[in-house]
Design an enzyme around this catalytic site. Structure first.
Site, PDB file in Angstrom:
ATOM      1  N   ASP A 178      39.645 154.384  14.871  1.00  0.00           N
ATOM      2  CA  ASP A 178      40.988 154.416  15.779  1.00  0.00           C
ATOM      3  C   ASP A 178      41.856 153.530  15.214  1.00  0.00           C
ATOM      4  OD1 ASP A 178      39.756 152.423  16.877  1.00  0.00           O
ATOM      5  OD2 ASP A 178      40.005 153.154  18.931  1.00  0.00           O
ATOM      6  N   SER A 179      41.403 152.720  14.336  1.00  0.00           N
ATOM      7  CA  SER A 179      42.349 151.497  13.808  1.00  0.00           C
ATOM      8  C   SER A 179      43.436 152.248  12.852  1.00  0.00           C
ATOM      9  CB  SER A 179      41.676 150.424  12.676  1.00  0.00           C
ATOM     10  OG  SER A 179      40.962 151.183  11.834  1.00  0.00           O
ATOM     11  N   GLU A 202      31.436 143.105  16.040  1.00  0.00           N
ATOM     12  CA  GLU A 202      32.752 142.875  15.285  1.00  0.00           C
ATOM     13  C   GLU A 202      33.004 141.597  15.773  1.00  0.00           C
ATOM     14  OE1 GLU A 202      36.055 145.280  15.777  1.00  0.00           O
ATOM     15  OE2 GLU A 202      37.433 144.076  15.101  1.00  0.00           O
ATOM     16  N   LYS A 249      31.103 156.810  17.086  1.00  0.00           N
ATOM     17  CA  LYS A 249      31.254 155.561  17.631  1.00  0.00           C
ATOM     18  C   LYS A 249      31.954 155.153  18.868  1.00  0.00           C
ATOM     19  CE  LYS A 249      33.556 151.911  15.383  1.00  0.00           C
ATOM     20  NZ  LYS A 249      34.260 151.499  16.619  1.00  0.00           N
TER      21      LYS A 249
HETATM   22  O1  KIV Z   1      38.581 151.509  14.300  1.00  0.00           O
HETATM   23  C1  KIV Z   1      37.992 150.686  13.663  1.00  0.00           C
HETATM   24  O2  KIV Z   1      38.451 150.811  12.471  1.00  0.00           O
HETATM   25  C2  KIV Z   1      37.116 149.997  14.177  1.00  0.00           C
HETATM   26  C3  KIV Z   1      36.777 148.703  13.561  1.00  0.00           C
HETATM   27  C4  KIV Z   1      37.640 147.645  13.748  1.00  0.00           C
HETATM   28  C5  KIV Z   1      35.262 148.446  13.537  1.00  0.00           C
HETATM   29  O3  KIV Z   1      36.566 150.244  15.247  1.00  0.00           O
END
Ligand code: KIV
Length: 287
Positions: free
Chosen positions: A48-49, A186, A117
């Site tokens: 969700d980044s 993280e 995740k």
């Molecule tokens: O959204 C994402 O890319 C993540 C990473 C920061 C681990 O959750």
């Protein structure tokens, strides 16, 4: 590169058991997925980044399930064999177990993901356990959990103090007991990551800025290639400044259009002379 085999949970666990580190990257689009698949990346996270790297928000909270599904589908089309994880966006699992199952199920059914995740420790263990009971492999995410950045005091290292470090160790145990096949740590100190990795029995640990002792490593793709303009986290290694290469190309394009040196004959299409003559006659007839 020869056609690779589809990654599976047994193949990932075998890699870990054989002492080979797992490679993991974020990815949000088809062409990048093709490149990552060709490179042999084991695990791709549609994170969700993308709220920041693709959509330009200053955090991940505005990201919706629709955003995530659309991008996960594109990534799956480009990377048919990597282990694909859909990142559960803000409020897609926190409200209830049922919400979590319904949204995780969408990643599996609509986007062809292999797993999901979710962020959070013991307080999210019931959601994670319910997903696993529903047949959905689930990865935990501890340390800096961006969806809780406000409560954590911003995007900062977690677990530097002994009490907080102990809490992360306890959370990891709770997630493993709930059935997590893997946990992402993280921005946790390397020594804390080492303890958690050594204690993990039925799950493997992935590090994002948490040092070398985990079973595998994750980077944010846009950080690796200088593609996120707003900041570069300390933990990111820049493998190539693709952002600069693209910026130089864009500057040159603007200069060439302005200076009338683009396009050149190889950049356009021509008509045979006899067709041109006929075309002119047709135009005359119409007048
Ligand atoms: O959204 C994402 O890319 C993540 C990473 C920061 C681990 O959750």
């Amino acid at each position: 590169m020869s056609e690779r085999k589809k990654a599976t949970l047994p193949s990932l666990f075998k890699k870990v058991a054989d002492g080979h580190p797992i490679s993991m990257l974020t990815c949000y689009d088809y062409p990048t997925a093709v490149l990552q698949e060709r490179a042999g990346i084991d695990i791709i996270l549609v994170g969700d980044s993308l709220g920041m790297t693709i959509l330009g928000f200053d955090g991940t909270l505005p990201v919706t399930m629709e955003d995530m599904i659309r991008h996960a589908q594109a990534v799956r089309r480009g990377a048919p064999n990597a282990w694909l994880i859909g990142d559960m966006p803000y409020m897609s699992y926190q409200p209830s177990i049922e919400t979590a199952i319904r949204n995780a199920g969408r990643f599996m059914a609509e986007a062809g993901c292999n797993a999901v995740k979710l962020e959070g420790g013991i307080e999210m263990a019931d959601r994670l356990a319910a997903l696993v009971r529903s047949g959905i492999p689930a990865m935990g995410h501890l340390g800096l959990t961006p969806q809780s950045a406000s409560a954590l005091g911003g995007f900062r290292v977690q677990g530097k103090g002994a009490l907080q470090a102990k809490k992360i160790v306890d959370d990891a145990k709770a997630l493993e007991e709930a059935g997590a096949y893997s946990i992402l740590l993280e921005m946790v100190p390397d020594r804390v990551c080492k303890v958690i990795t050594e204690r993990a029995k039925n799950c493997f640990i992935i590090s994002l800025g948490s040092g070398p002792y985990a079973h595998g490593q994750l980077l944010i793709y846009h950080d690796m290639f200088g593609l996120y303009p707003n900041f570069k986290p300390k933990m990111a290694k820049v493998y190539a400044d693709a952002g600069k290469v693209i910026q130089d190309g864009l500057n040159q394009y603007v200069a060439e259009v302005t200076g009338r040196t683009f396009p050149q004959p190889e950049n356009w299409f021509q008509m045979p002379d006899e067709e041109w003559t006929r075309f002119c006659e047709l135009l005359e007839e119409k007048r």
